[in-house]
Design an enzyme around this catalytic site. Sequence first.
Site, PDB file in Angstrom:
ATOM      1  N   GLU A  48       0.857  -1.186   0.000  1.00  0.00           N
ATOM      2  CA  GLU A  48       0.000   0.000   0.000  1.00  0.00           C
ATOM      3  C   GLU A  48       0.895   1.238   0.000  1.00  0.00           C
ATOM      4  O   GLU A  48       2.113   1.162  -0.065  1.00  0.00           O
ATOM      5  CB  GLU A  48      -0.936   0.007   1.219  1.00  0.00           C
ATOM      6  CG  GLU A  48      -2.027  -1.039   1.166  1.00  0.00           C
ATOM      7  CD  GLU A  48      -3.310  -0.609   1.846  1.00  0.00           C
ATOM      8  OE1 GLU A  48      -3.615   0.605   1.832  1.00  0.00           O
ATOM      9  OE2 GLU A  48      -4.008  -1.476   2.380  1.00  0.00           O
ATOM     10  N   ASN A 180     -10.263   6.829   6.007  1.00  0.00           N
ATOM     11  CA  ASN A 180      -9.190   6.097   5.352  1.00  0.00           C
ATOM     12  C   ASN A 180      -8.347   7.029   4.477  1.00  0.00           C
ATOM     13  O   ASN A 180      -7.482   7.742   4.950  1.00  0.00           O
ATOM     14  CB  ASN A 180      -9.803   4.943   4.564  1.00  0.00           C
ATOM     15  CG  ASN A 180      -8.823   3.872   4.212  1.00  0.00           C
ATOM     16  OD1 ASN A 180      -7.674   4.138   3.904  1.00  0.00           O
ATOM     17  ND2 ASN A 180      -9.273   2.622   4.238  1.00  0.00           N
ATOM     18  N   ASP A 230     -11.058   3.573  -0.114  1.00  0.00           N
ATOM     19  CA  ASP A 230      -9.747   3.467   0.527  1.00  0.00           C
ATOM     20  C   ASP A 230      -8.972   4.729   0.170  1.00  0.00           C
ATOM     21  O   ASP A 230      -9.306   5.807   0.617  1.00  0.00           O
ATOM     22  CB  ASP A 230      -9.046   2.195   0.072  1.00  0.00           C
ATOM     23  CG  ASP A 230      -7.864   1.809   0.968  1.00  0.00           C
ATOM     24  OD1 ASP A 230      -7.138   2.712   1.408  1.00  0.00           O
ATOM     25  OD2 ASP A 230      -7.658   0.618   1.207  1.00  0.00           O
TER      26      ASP A 230
END
Length: 300
Positions: A48, A180, A230
């Site tokens: 990520e 997020n 996200d």
Amino acid sequence: MNRLRAIVVVVIAFGAAMSSAAAAQTALEELCGACKVEIFAKGGKFLEGPAFDQEGNLWVVNIESGWVSKITPDGKWSDVFNTGGQPQGLKFHKDGRLFGVDRKKGVFIYDPKTQKMSDYVLYYQNENFHGPNDLIFDRQGGLYFTDPWGTSMANPRGAIYYVSPEGKISRLLDNMAFPNGIALSGDEKTLYIGETMRNAIWSVQLEGPGELLVRRARISTYLNGGIGPDGLTVDEKGNVYVAHVDSGEVVVLTPRERSSGRSNSRRGEARSTPTWPLAARSAGRFTSPSPARTSSTVWR
């Protein structure tokens, strides 16, 4: 440079597939014409937080192993340093230092020149964070970051913090269900926040760096399907790109907050932060671990 070619998206594969390859190609063409997706590099575990440095190297976090890795423009992979925790996101400061958030350790700094990592923010008013997840700098060098872990619709205590260039930390919001991804509009008058467990995008007007206009804090968009948003990023035209967890797509919202298109991932769910690299970069990057999360693939 067309829009999608300049985006980085991290994609986590859990076996969810697109309905068809033809549908994916159609969605991709709507955003970037005849661009194609191909394998660029392999490595890492549960990637990520992609971020480009000034030399065009792509940096990513490996959440499961704690490593922060660098991928050169020719695809060479190297593990640079380990946070000792669970790193979640990365952003480069204008001075070249790499800032990151770690679920277990707060906000950290890595200096590529000295090759040393140091703590930046560990707590707020003697209170531990839930677990930071994503971050964004403003032009002054102030830092916004999300703090979502352990929060949900049943426990909406997720927070947004701002750290001034002088190091003063403020809590801006503390009532969100897993905040997020986070991004700023080009004029830095709007803060966008992806609230995962509400499947929603917040648009929050700013009066100045780290100063919310509370009466103009609102949910501007609800997403359909999936789990929720996200990572986020904003392009030079003001379009907001949203990595939509468990939907296999990146949703594109216009400045008027209308959906203008979707780009489907090759496999699995779109996750983490779509990231704009430097202007010199012409290819996007997509990363996808195997279903067992034993290794990851970077697409471009």
